[in-house]
Motif scaffolding. Structure first.
Motif, short mmCIF file in Angstrom:
data_model
loop_
_atom_site.label_atom_id
_atom_site.label_comp_id
_atom_site.label_asym_id
_atom_site.label_seq_id
_atom_site.Cartn_x
_atom_site.Cartn_y
_atom_site.Cartn_z
N GLN A 1 -14.75 -5.28 2.77
CA GLN A 1 -16.09 -5.78 2.43
C GLN A 1 -16.85 -4.79 1.55
O GLN A 1 -17.45 -5.16 0.54
N LEU A 2 -16.81 -3.51 1.91
CA LEU A 2 -17.53 -2.50 1.15
C LEU A 2 -16.91 -2.30 -0.23
O LEU A 2 -17.64 -2.08 -1.21
N THR A 3 -15.60 -2.37 -0.32
CA THR A 3 -14.94 -2.21 -1.62
C THR A 3 -15.38 -3.29 -2.60
O THR A 3 -15.73 -3.00 -3.76
N ARG A 4 -15.37 -4.52 -2.16
CA ARG A 4 -15.79 -5.62 -3.04
C ARG A 4 -17.27 -5.52 -3.37
O ARG A 4 -17.68 -5.81 -4.51
N GLY B 1 -10.16 -5.45 -15.02
CA GLY B 1 -9.15 -6.20 -15.75
C GLY B 1 -7.82 -5.50 -15.85
O GLY B 1 -6.84 -6.10 -16.30
N GLY B 2 -7.73 -4.26 -15.40
CA GLY B 2 -6.49 -3.51 -15.48
C GLY B 2 -5.66 -3.61 -14.22
O GLY B 2 -6.01 -4.31 -13.26
N ALA B 3 -4.56 -2.84 -14.20
CA ALA B 3 -3.67 -2.87 -13.05
C ALA B 3 -4.33 -2.29 -11.81
O ALA B 3 -4.16 -2.79 -10.70
N GLY B 4 -5.12 -1.20 -11.99
CA GLY B 4 -5.80 -0.61 -10.85
C GLY B 4 -6.81 -1.56 -10.23
O GLY B 4 -6.94 -1.64 -9.01
N ASP B 5 -7.53 -2.29 -11.08
CA ASP B 5 -8.49 -3.27 -10.60
C ASP B 5 -7.79 -4.37 -9.81
O ASP B 5 -8.25 -4.77 -8.72
N ALA B 6 -6.69 -4.85 -10.33
CA ALA B 6 -5.95 -5.92 -9.65
C ALA B 6 -5.42 -5.45 -8.30
O ALA B 6 -5.47 -6.19 -7.31
N LEU B 7 -4.94 -4.19 -8.26
CA LEU B 7 -4.39 -3.66 -7.01
C LEU B 7 -5.49 -3.51 -5.95
O LEU B 7 -5.30 -3.87 -4.78
N VAL B 8 -6.65 -3.00 -6.37
CA VAL B 8 -7.75 -2.82 -5.43
C VAL B 8 -8.26 -4.16 -4.93
O VAL B 8 -8.53 -4.34 -3.74
N ARG B 9 -8.38 -5.12 -5.81
CA ARG B 9 -8.87 -6.44 -5.41
C ARG B 9 -7.88 -7.11 -4.46
O ARG B 9 -8.28 -7.81 -3.53
N LEU B 10 -6.60 -6.91 -4.69
CA LEU B 10 -5.59 -7.47 -3.79
C LEU B 10 -5.70 -6.82 -2.41
O LEU B 10 -5.63 -7.51 -1.38
N ALA C 1 -8.34 -5.47 -1.09
CA ALA C 1 -9.56 -5.95 -0.46
C ALA C 1 -9.39 -7.37 0.07
O ALA C 1 -9.91 -7.72 1.14
N LEU C 2 -8.68 -8.20 -0.66
CA LEU C 2 -8.44 -9.57 -0.22
C LEU C 2 -7.60 -9.60 1.06
O LEU C 2 -7.90 -10.33 2.01
N VAL C 3 -6.56 -8.77 1.08
CA VAL C 3 -5.71 -8.70 2.28
C VAL C 3 -6.51 -8.17 3.46
O VAL C 3 -6.41 -8.67 4.58
N GLY C 4 -7.33 -7.15 3.20
CA GLY C 4 -8.14 -6.59 4.27
C GLY C 4 -9.14 -7.58 4.84
O GLY C 4 -9.42 -7.56 6.04
N SER C 5 -9.68 -8.43 3.99
CA SER C 5 -10.63 -9.43 4.46
C SER C 5 -9.96 -10.55 5.24
O SER C 5 -10.55 -11.13 6.15
N ALA C 6 -8.73 -10.88 4.86
CA ALA C 6 -8.05 -12.03 5.45
C ALA C 6 -7.23 -11.68 6.68
O ALA C 6 -7.05 -12.50 7.57
N ALA C 7 -6.70 -10.45 6.73
CA ALA C 7 -5.80 -10.07 7.83
C ALA C 7 -6.58 -9.86 9.13
O ALA C 7 -7.55 -9.11 9.14
N PRO C 8 -6.17 -10.49 10.22
CA PRO C 8 -6.85 -10.26 11.50
C PRO C 8 -6.63 -8.83 11.97
O PRO C 8 -5.56 -8.25 11.79
N SER C 9 -7.66 -8.25 12.56
CA SER C 9 -7.56 -6.86 13.01
C SER C 9 -6.50 -6.68 14.09
O SER C 9 -5.82 -5.65 14.14
N PRO D 1 -14.47 5.26 -3.47
CA PRO D 1 -13.63 5.52 -4.65
C PRO D 1 -12.87 4.29 -5.13
O PRO D 1 -12.68 4.11 -6.34
N MET D 2 -12.43 3.43 -4.20
CA MET D 2 -11.71 2.23 -4.62
C MET D 2 -12.61 1.29 -5.38
O MET D 2 -12.21 0.70 -6.40
N GLY D 3 -13.86 1.12 -4.92
CA GLY D 3 -14.79 0.24 -5.62
C GLY D 3 -15.13 0.77 -7.00
O GLY D 3 -15.20 0.00 -7.97
N ILE D 4 -15.35 2.08 -7.11
CA ILE D 4 -15.66 2.67 -8.41
C ILE D 4 -14.46 2.56 -9.35
O ILE D 4 -14.61 2.20 -10.53
N LEU D 5 -13.27 2.87 -8.85
CA LEU D 5 -12.06 2.77 -9.67
C LEU D 5 -11.84 1.35 -10.17
O LEU D 5 -11.52 1.12 -11.34
#
Length: 315
Positions: free
Chosen positions: A192-195, A130-139, A141-149, A120-124
């Motif tokens: 990874q899957l969201t992006r 280009g909207g606020a929802g897109d920016a929030l989801v991309r942020l 995803a970026l945090v999830g990719s960069a943050a160590p488990s 749902p996040m990828g589809i949204l």
């Protein structure tokens, strides 16, 4: 389809042979003498004599050339005998089998949670490009990719177990004890899957058949859910095998932090005590799981995509 599966199955023994041979060779040059390790385990606090070390090396078969050791180990492994642990003196195969279920449960929960959030996040994100929802989801995803488990794991423990006392910090056996490790393990694959899904949905929404569906007057929700989603999810299906391998690798850290009695915790303990038979057995066992998972993923992708199912060229 049948010929493809046969070809893939034919390559598995060669891949396993290469993986097991490389890992066996690397373990042979690792620091520490297995004979001394076994003697220290049997007689704690005593310094083994050179004669005792020599006798133990002969008992373990370590006095033979390395190729002969590998051939002997492989012949036994093919019969289901991966040797005995230097530390516990239990069969390695039995230890791996006993630890498999907790790891499978945790990995399946993490993968399910990642898919449940990523789709749902990828589809949204794609629909709100280009909207606020897109920016929030991309942020996110970026945090999830960069943050160590491991950092997320400790943060979850501090917040939900120590501060709020909502969930147990460690242990195994109940659904509540699985929540925190599953969340910590699912963060990276979710990102990874969201992006991947976002990029795939954007690509599909630009296709001619989507424009035709819109021209017929279909609602945007109908266009996305009925016409675009199936093709958009194909890359995610293909990536599931790779993501599963990453989950199994990440489980080594997560299981250690949450004292989850799975394969990850087993291999960490074996590595720290130089329990080489367990390490060798784990590497080979994990290779079998990952190769079979990738084969299952490829088959599922061919079932979902007729273009692959009916192709005549290549593998």
């Amino acid at each position: 389809m049948g010929a493809y599966v046969v070809r893939r199955l034919a390559t598995l023994p060669l891949l396993l042979l290469g993986i097991s041979a490389v890992s066996f060779a690397l373990l042979s040059v690792a620091p520490g003498d297995p004979a001394e390790i076994v003697l220290h385990q049997r007689n704690p606090g005593q310094m083994p004599s050179p004669a005792a070390v020599t006798a133990m090396r002969a008992e373990l078969g370590l006095d033979a050339p390395l190729p002969a050791q590998y051939v002997r180990w492989m012949s036994r492994a093919l019969a289901g005998d991966m040797g005995r642990s230097y530390v516990t003196e239990q069969p390695v195969a039995a230890q791996l089998a006993r630890r498999t279920v907790p790891t499978v449960v945790l990995t399946a929960a993490a993968l399910g949670l990642a898919l449940l959030l990523a789709v749902p996040m990828g589809i949204l994100s794609a629909r709100r490009r280009g909207g606020a929802g897109d920016a929030l989801v991309r942020l996110a995803a970026l945090v999830g990719s960069a943050a160590p488990s491991y950092a997320l794991a400790f943060g979850l423990i501090i917040l939900f177990a120590v501060k709020l006392s909502w969930l147990p910090a460690v242990g195994y056996g109940s659904a509540a004890q699985m929540v925190l490790p599953a969340i910590a393990l699912s963060l990276a694959p979710m990102a990874q899957l969201t992006r991947l899904i976002r990029a795939s949905v954007l690509d599909v929404l630009g296709q001619d058949y989507i424009r035709t569906a819109r021209a017929k007057g279909l609602s945007e929700q109908m266009v996305v859910m009925k016409h675009a989603l199936r093709n958009a999810l194909l890359p995610a299906i293909g990536a599931t095998g790779v993501i599963l391998a990453h989950l199994l690798g990440g489980a080594v850290i997560i299981e250690t932090i949450f004292t989850w009695p799975g394969l990850g915790q087993l291999i960490v303990g074996a590595a720290l005590t130089r329990d080489y038979p367990v390490v060798q057995g784990f590497v080979t066992y994990l290779a079998v799981i990952v190769l079979l998972a990738n084969l299952a993923t490829d088959i599922a992708l061919r079932v979902a995509d007729p273009r692959l199912r009916y192709e005549r060229v290549g593998v």
